[in-house]
Design an enzyme around this catalytic site. Structure first.
Site, PDB file in Angstrom:
ATOM      1  CG  ASP A 127      -3.396   4.830   3.685  1.00 43.04           C
ATOM      2  OD1 ASP A 127      -4.451   4.262   3.989  1.00 43.04           O
ATOM      3  OD2 ASP A 127      -2.726   4.530   2.682  1.00 43.04           O
ATOM      4  CG  HIS A 154      -5.514   1.928   6.701  1.00 45.15           C
ATOM      5  ND1 HIS A 154      -4.890   1.576   5.529  1.00 45.15           N
ATOM      6  CD2 HIS A 154      -5.814   0.761   7.316  1.00 45.15           C
ATOM      7  CE1 HIS A 154      -4.825   0.255   5.444  1.00 45.15           C
ATOM      8  NE2 HIS A 154      -5.363  -0.270   6.518  1.00 45.15           N
ATOM      9  CG  ASP A 205      -4.564   2.359  -1.417  1.00 47.17           C
ATOM     10  OD1 ASP A 205      -3.461   2.884  -1.196  1.00 47.17           O
ATOM     11  OD2 ASP A 205      -5.033   1.432  -0.721  1.00 47.17           O
ATOM     12  CG  LEU A 263       3.377  10.277  -5.374  1.00 41.76           C
ATOM     13  CD1 LEU A 263       3.530  11.782  -5.506  1.00 41.76           C
ATOM     14  CD2 LEU A 263       3.092   9.658  -6.739  1.00 41.76           C
ATOM     15  CG  HIS A 286      -5.474   6.702  -0.747  1.00 44.60           C
ATOM     16  ND1 HIS A 286      -6.257   6.129   0.237  1.00 44.60           N
ATOM     17  CD2 HIS A 286      -4.260   6.141  -0.617  1.00 44.60           C
ATOM     18  CE1 HIS A 286      -5.525   5.266   0.923  1.00 44.60           C
ATOM     19  NE2 HIS A 286      -4.311   5.249   0.412  1.00 44.60           N
TER      20      HIS A 286
HETATM   21 ZN   LIG Z   1      -4.839   2.427   3.483  1.00 40.62          ZN
END
Ligand SMILES: [Zn+2]
Length: 432
Positions: free
Chosen positions: A159, A186, A312, A70, A67
């Site tokens: 997400d 999410h 994340d 980028l 997760h």
């Molecule tokens: Zn998330």
């Protein structure tokens, strides 16, 4: 042409995929693949073209972060594939899976192919794109799932934006099951969470900031479990932060449903008390929660209810974060510090070394069906060397992400990745 060989000698190897728990092993790599792991004495430097001495160091399979954000294409002022993967290899990661909320969104085969091509050209580690569930993350029309899978997408996720329409999520799971990829959720009820910028509880009252209740997470986790039961699709819950969400996942797993989950280093280490200084580097979704929640996710990671540590990693530039708490965007970086920060939990014996490494290697590999995260014979020689005694300063000078939005900036950390290798090639060397 003769085959090139490397011997990693004298290190303590942790490889959960083979049940190797910090035992001294010499690792022989031939032509980019793991050839053998031997007890000391069986191999000498005469057996290899190059010998790396790894005394007092730990040897792990290359870490996998399932997760990360980028930011490329479109948000290169925050991070690029080059800068994000450089921070990754400095953190011991050899594979990352990147989320779809780029500009444009990764919702078509063309964008997936672009990310793969950029990663091949500029990346420092393996990059596995995650495709969007819906077009432009709009929550309504399904994206080009088949085409993205063909180009290398390993999962689908919106997400950052929850998929609120349960029928759309059901259809997404049906497609994903066909393509044998997981759906990553999410899980946060959009309407209930809206406007909330800190965990709803004592701290939100004290600081006078609008709360985001953990119920927002629990509602969507319960729905994803119901849809998982309905469709049989593998469902992965991103960044679990609440005690009750953990309880729901534990029950779903006991039922035998194909549910997996991840937790971030910050939800394992910090609580909403960190928001006291209105530090925007402590603002993320889901928010940092109570000490009771933190203990619950930590226990769940230790007992395997939560499978994976994922960062994340969410870069934001100074101009984004340097505004009022209410206005600042969600998210913090963490890929370079994840190993050192979670090593604190191992040192305090909240987490066994094996579960720690499993959650960063074998488990994410299994969830995303990647042929990595193991040092078994014949596997690509992706690994990292880690000095558990070394101290280092995490600061602007040593930070390799393009952004600086970490609450750990300025901390002295213990445990340092000294080198990272992909297919037997050194892709990172500390201090170089
Ligand atoms: Zn998330």
């Amino acid at each position: 042409m003769s085959k090139r060989s490397i011997l990693i000698q004298g290190g303590k190897v942790f490889d959960p995929s083979q049940g190797i728990r910090g035992e001294e092993r010499d690792v022989l790599i031939v032509d980019g693949k793991i050839e053998t792991l031997e007890i000391p004495g069986n191999l000498t430097s005469g057996n290899a073209d190059e010998t790396i001495l790894a005394q007092n160091q730990w040897v792990f399979p290359g870490l996998i972060d399932m997760h990360v954000h980028l930011r490329e294409p479109g948000l290169e002022y925050k991070e690029t594939i080059a800068s994000g993967t450089l921070a990754a290899v400095a953190g011991g990661f050899t594979s990352v899976a990147c989320m779809a909320n780029t500009l444009p969104v990764n919702d078509t085969a063309i964008i997936t192919a672009f990310i793969k091509a950029r990663a091949k050209e500029n990346g420092h580690c393996r990059v596995f794109p995650i495709g969007a569930v819906t077009e432009g993350l709009n929550g309504e029309a399904l994206s080009e799932i088949g085409g993205m899978v063909e180009e290398g997408a390993v999962a689908i996720s919106d997400d950052g934006m929850p998929v609120m329409n349960s029928l759309v999520m059901r259809r997404a799971m049906e497609y994903a099951k066909n393509f044998q990829i997981p759906v990553i959720s999410h899980a946060e009820d959009y309407h209930l969470a809206q406007g909330g910028i800190i965990n709803e509880g004592k701290m939100s009252l004290e600081l006078g900031l609008p709360g985001n209740p953990s119920a927002a997470e629990e509602i969507l986790v319960a729905r994803e479990i119901a849809l998982c039961r309905l469709t049989g699709c593998s469902v992965h819950i991103a960044h679990v932060s609440s005690k009750l969400a953990v309880d729901l996942i534990r029950r779903a797993k006991a039922e035998g449903l194909p549910i997996t989950a991840e937790v971030t280093p910050h939800h394992l280490i910090l609580t909403d008390a960190a928001v006291k200084g209105y530090n925007t580097y402590c603002k993320m979704a889901p928010p940092l929660r109570s000490e009771e929640d933190r203990m619950a996710v930590l226990e769940a990671l230790a007992d395997g209810t939560i499978d994976v540590i994922a960062t994340d990693h969410a870069p934001h530039a100074e101009v984004d974060k340097n505004q009022e708490f209410e206005k600042a965007p969600n998210g913090i970086i963490g890929i370079q510090t994840a190993l050192s920060k979670t090593f604190e939990l191992v040192q305090k014996e909240h987490l066994s070394p094996m579960r720690w490494i499993e959650s960063l290697t074998q488990k994410p590999a299994e969830i995303l069906n990647l042929p990595h995260g193991s040092l078994k014979k014949g596997m690509a020689a992706d690994f990292a060397l880690f000095d558990p005694q070394a101290l280092w300063n995490y600061e602007e000078r040593t930070n390799l992400s393009k952004s600086l939005n970490s609450p750990h900036l300025g901390e002295k950390l213990q445990g340092l990745v000294t080198s990272t290798w992909i297919e037997g090639r050194r892709v990172y060397e500390q201090g170089k």
